[in-house]
Design a protein around this motif. Sequence first.
Motif, PDB file in Angstrom:
ATOM      1  N   LYS A  23       1.019   3.870   5.673  1.00 40.03           N
ATOM      2  CA  LYS A  23      -0.163   3.102   6.367  1.00 40.03           C
ATOM      3  C   LYS A  23      -0.786   1.809   5.929  1.00 40.03           C
ATOM      4  CE  LYS A  23      -5.314   4.764   5.825  1.00 40.03           C
ATOM      5  NZ  LYS A  23      -5.652   3.286   5.240  1.00 40.03           N
ATOM      6  N   ALA A  24       0.141   1.349   4.754  1.00 38.82           N
ATOM      7  CA  ALA A  24      -0.125   0.352   3.905  1.00 38.82           C
ATOM      8  C   ALA A  24       0.244  -0.630   4.518  1.00 38.82           C
ATOM      9  CB  ALA A  24       0.467   0.791   2.277  1.00 38.82           C
ATOM     10  N   LEU A  25       1.735  -0.367   4.358  1.00 38.99           N
ATOM     11  CA  LEU A  25       2.066  -1.534   5.581  1.00 38.99           C
ATOM     12  C   LEU A  25       1.214  -1.972   6.933  1.00 38.99           C
ATOM     13  CD1 LEU A  25       5.954  -0.667   6.193  1.00 38.99           C
ATOM     14  CD2 LEU A  25       4.849  -2.536   4.761  1.00 38.99           C
ATOM     15  N   ALA A  26       1.350  -0.814   7.250  1.00 37.60           N
ATOM     16  CA  ALA A  26      -0.003  -1.614   8.685  1.00 37.60           C
ATOM     17  C   ALA A  26      -1.415  -1.925   8.402  1.00 37.60           C
ATOM     18  CB  ALA A  26      -0.785  -0.359   9.437  1.00 37.60           C
ATOM     19  N   ASP A  27      -1.668  -1.941   7.620  1.00 41.44           N
ATOM     20  CA  ASP A  27      -3.366  -2.284   6.965  1.00 41.44           C
ATOM     21  C   ASP A  27      -2.722  -3.596   6.207  1.00 41.44           C
ATOM     22  OD1 ASP A  27      -3.986   0.035   6.942  1.00 41.44           O
ATOM     23  OD2 ASP A  27      -4.979   1.122   4.593  1.00 41.44           O
ATOM     24  N   GLN A  28      -2.064  -4.296   5.987  1.00 38.04           N
ATOM     25  CA  GLN A  28      -1.480  -5.453   6.068  1.00 38.04           C
ATOM     26  C   GLN A  28      -0.738  -6.458   6.897  1.00 38.04           C
ATOM     27  OE1 GLN A  28       2.812  -5.236   3.549  1.00 38.04           O
ATOM     28  NE2 GLN A  28       1.531  -4.832   2.380  1.00 38.04           N
TER      29      GLN A  28
ATOM     30  N   THR B 179      -5.414  10.295   9.653  1.00 37.25           N
ATOM     31  CA  THR B 179      -5.304  10.181   7.886  1.00 37.25           C
ATOM     32  C   THR B 179      -3.866  10.735   7.720  1.00 37.25           C
ATOM     33  OG1 THR B 179      -5.878  12.582   7.452  1.00 37.25           O
ATOM     34  CG2 THR B 179      -7.894  10.933   8.008  1.00 37.25           C
ATOM     35  N   PRO B 180      -3.276  10.626   6.927  1.00 38.58           N
ATOM     36  CA  PRO B 180      -2.118  10.886   6.577  1.00 38.58           C
ATOM     37  C   PRO B 180      -1.786  12.601   6.616  1.00 38.58           C
ATOM     38  CG  PRO B 180      -2.232   9.182   5.164  1.00 38.58           C
ATOM     39  CD  PRO B 180      -3.553   9.324   6.345  1.00 38.58           C
ATOM     40  N   GLU B 181      -3.014  13.093   6.665  1.00 37.44           N
ATOM     41  CA  GLU B 181      -3.028  14.461   5.843  1.00 37.44           C
ATOM     42  C   GLU B 181      -3.363  14.827   7.346  1.00 37.44           C
ATOM     43  OE1 GLU B 181      -4.039  12.843   2.044  1.00 37.44           O
ATOM     44  OE2 GLU B 181      -4.849  11.942   4.214  1.00 37.44           O
ATOM     45  N   GLU B 182      -4.379  14.680   7.921  1.00 33.03           N
ATOM     46  CA  GLU B 182      -4.435  14.960   9.531  1.00 33.03           C
ATOM     47  C   GLU B 182      -3.438  15.212  10.652  1.00 33.03           C
ATOM     48  OE1 GLU B 182      -8.720  13.733   9.818  1.00 33.03           O
ATOM     49  OE2 GLU B 182      -7.832  12.577  10.850  1.00 33.03           O
ATOM     50  N   SER B 183      -2.457  13.827  10.186  1.00 34.55           N
ATOM     51  CA  SER B 183      -1.405  13.650  11.469  1.00 34.55           C
ATOM     52  C   SER B 183       0.014  14.723  10.297  1.00 34.55           C
ATOM     53  CB  SER B 183      -0.735  12.347  10.722  1.00 34.55           C
ATOM     54  OG  SER B 183      -0.216  11.977  12.185  1.00 34.55           O
TER      55      SER B 183
ATOM     56  N   ASN C  22       0.643   8.142  14.703  1.00 34.20           N
ATOM     57  CA  ASN C  22      -1.401   8.275  14.755  1.00 34.20           C
ATOM     58  C   ASN C  22      -1.977   7.613  12.987  1.00 34.20           C
ATOM     59  OD1 ASN C  22      -1.179  10.079  16.835  1.00 34.20           O
ATOM     60  ND2 ASN C  22      -0.474  11.398  15.210  1.00 34.20           N
ATOM     61  N   VAL C  23      -0.657   7.610  12.397  1.00 35.52           N
ATOM     62  CA  VAL C  23      -1.495   6.990  10.666  1.00 35.52           C
ATOM     63  C   VAL C  23      -1.266   5.410  11.439  1.00 35.52           C
ATOM     64  CG1 VAL C  23      -0.151   6.640   8.396  1.00 35.52           C
ATOM     65  CG2 VAL C  23      -0.404   8.559   9.347  1.00 35.52           C
ATOM     66  N   MET C  24      -0.569   4.779  11.559  1.00 29.99           N
ATOM     67  CA  MET C  24      -0.244   3.624  11.963  1.00 29.99           C
ATOM     68  C   MET C  24      -1.536   2.576  12.437  1.00 29.99           C
ATOM     69  SD  MET C  24       3.520   2.976  12.623  1.00 29.99           S
ATOM     70  CE  MET C  24       4.288   1.434  13.150  1.00 29.99           C
TER      71      MET C  24
END
Length: 466
Positions: free
Chosen positions: A271-276, A446-450, A439-441
Motif C-alpha cells: 500500500k505504501a508503494l502504491a501511495d507513492q 484495507t490490508p485487514e479486509e483483504s 485489492n490493497v493497491m
Amino acid sequence: MKRFLVIAVTLAFALSSLAGCAQPTPQVVEVEKTVLVTQEVVTTVEVPKEVVVTVEVEAPAIPPDALLTAWVWQSFVEGADDFLRSQVDEFTKFTGIPVEITFINPDETYAKFSAALEAPETLPDLILFDGVVFPQFQEAGRLVDVSDVVANISKEAGGLNQALIEGVTVDGKSYAIPWLADAMASYFRTDVFESAGVPVPTTFTELLEACPKVNKEGEMYCVGLNINGFGDSEEFSRHLIWSYGGTATDPEGTKATINSPETIAALNYIKALADQGSFPPDFPTSDDYSNNQWFQTGLVAYTINSGSIGAWLSENDPEMYANTLMAIPLANDEGERMMSINPLSFAITTNSKYPDLAKMLLEWLTSAENSWDYIEATNYAHVSCYNDMVNRPVIQEDPNRKAMAETMGYSRYASWPAPLSSAATEIYSSRVLSKMLMNVMTGEMTPEESAADAETKINEILARYQ
C-alpha cells in the motif's frame, strides 16, 4: 523394430601374396650359356581400410499408425518455439516417429488443463506444465511412472537437481521430469537509480526508500508489478509475503494462515508503494507480459521476471542491457531471501497409446545436451535443471546469468511451507494472493479486509479437498 547404429572402424588390413605388384629390375647371372633369370620378389603392404560395422540395438516397435501428440506452453522468448519444434523434428527424423506439437498460450493453460482432466480422453501423449499443476494430474491418476527415464538421464551432467525431482516424485516414483527452471530474477535499471542518487536496492526497505526519488509520473515508475497478470504476479506475491513471515497455509496444507500480522505488514508495504505512485497507472489491467513491456520500453526501474527480459534486451537493446542488473531476490530486514519457483516439467499422460514411444521423446527432449541447446537458443532465459550445467563458464562468468542460477538457492515451490497438492494448485491458479495485493493497491480494501477475504477463499478451497 530394431534400430541400427552404424559405426566406422579403421582396421590395418594386411595384403599378402601380391605377386607382380612391385617388380624389381631383372638380375643377370652368368652360366655356361648366357641366360636371363628373373627373380620374383613378394612384398607385403599394410593399407588402412575403413570397414563399416552395423550394430543392432533393440528399440520399441513402431506401429504403422503411430503418432505422438504434445502440449507445450508458448514461450515469451522470440524463436524459442521454433527451436523446440526443430528438436521434435530431429527426433522424428532419427526415430521415424511422427509428433504433432501444439503450443498453448500461457494465459489459457490452466483452463485447458482443467478441461482435459474432466475429459481425459482428450489428453495428449506428452504434456508440459509448471510445478504447481503437477499435483492435479498426479492425484487424478493421469500420469505415467517415468522413473526409468529419470534414472537414465540422471547419469548425465551431474544428475538432475534433487529438490526439483522430489517435487514430482510420489511414493518413490517419478511422474514427470523437470526440464527448465524458471528462476525469477530481480531486474534493476542501474542508470535510473544512479540518476536518482540512490544505490540499487538489496532489501524491501531500501526499495521503499528509493522509489520516491525514482518516480516521475508519466515517464518512470519504480516498480513494474503486473498484478493482474498470472505467473509473475503470483511469484512476487509469495516473494513479498514470505519475506514478511506470512504464509498461505499451515505446513500440512490443511488450514489457511494468510490472515496474520505478518501478511498484513506485507500488505501495508505494498500500500505504501502504491501511495507513492510507484506503479504504472495501467497495473490494474495488466497481463502476464506487461512487466516485460514496461521494463523493455524503459517505463519501470525494477521488476521480477524469468530470464526472458534479459534474453530480449541482450539481443534487441544492448545499451539498456548494459545498464540492467539481474540480481538475487530482495531481502527482508533480517537478510532472508525467499522466492517462489515453478519449474517446467514434461510428463506422459495415461491417455498415451504408445507410452514406450512417448518415453523415447521424453528422454530426447529432457536430455542434458538437448535441454542445454534449448537454453542456448533462448539466450539463457532459463536455468538448467542439471547440477553441472549451472557451473559452466558461460553462466558463472556472466553476472546476470550467475544471479539467475543463484536465485535457485532461495527458491521453493509455490505451496511452501506445505507440500504440493491439488488444493495448492487451485490457490495458485485462482490467484488468491495476487488479488489480495491488488485489492490493497487499488484501494478497494484495507490490508485487514483483504487478508480476511483471502483467508475465506483459501479455506473454501481447502474444504473441497478434505
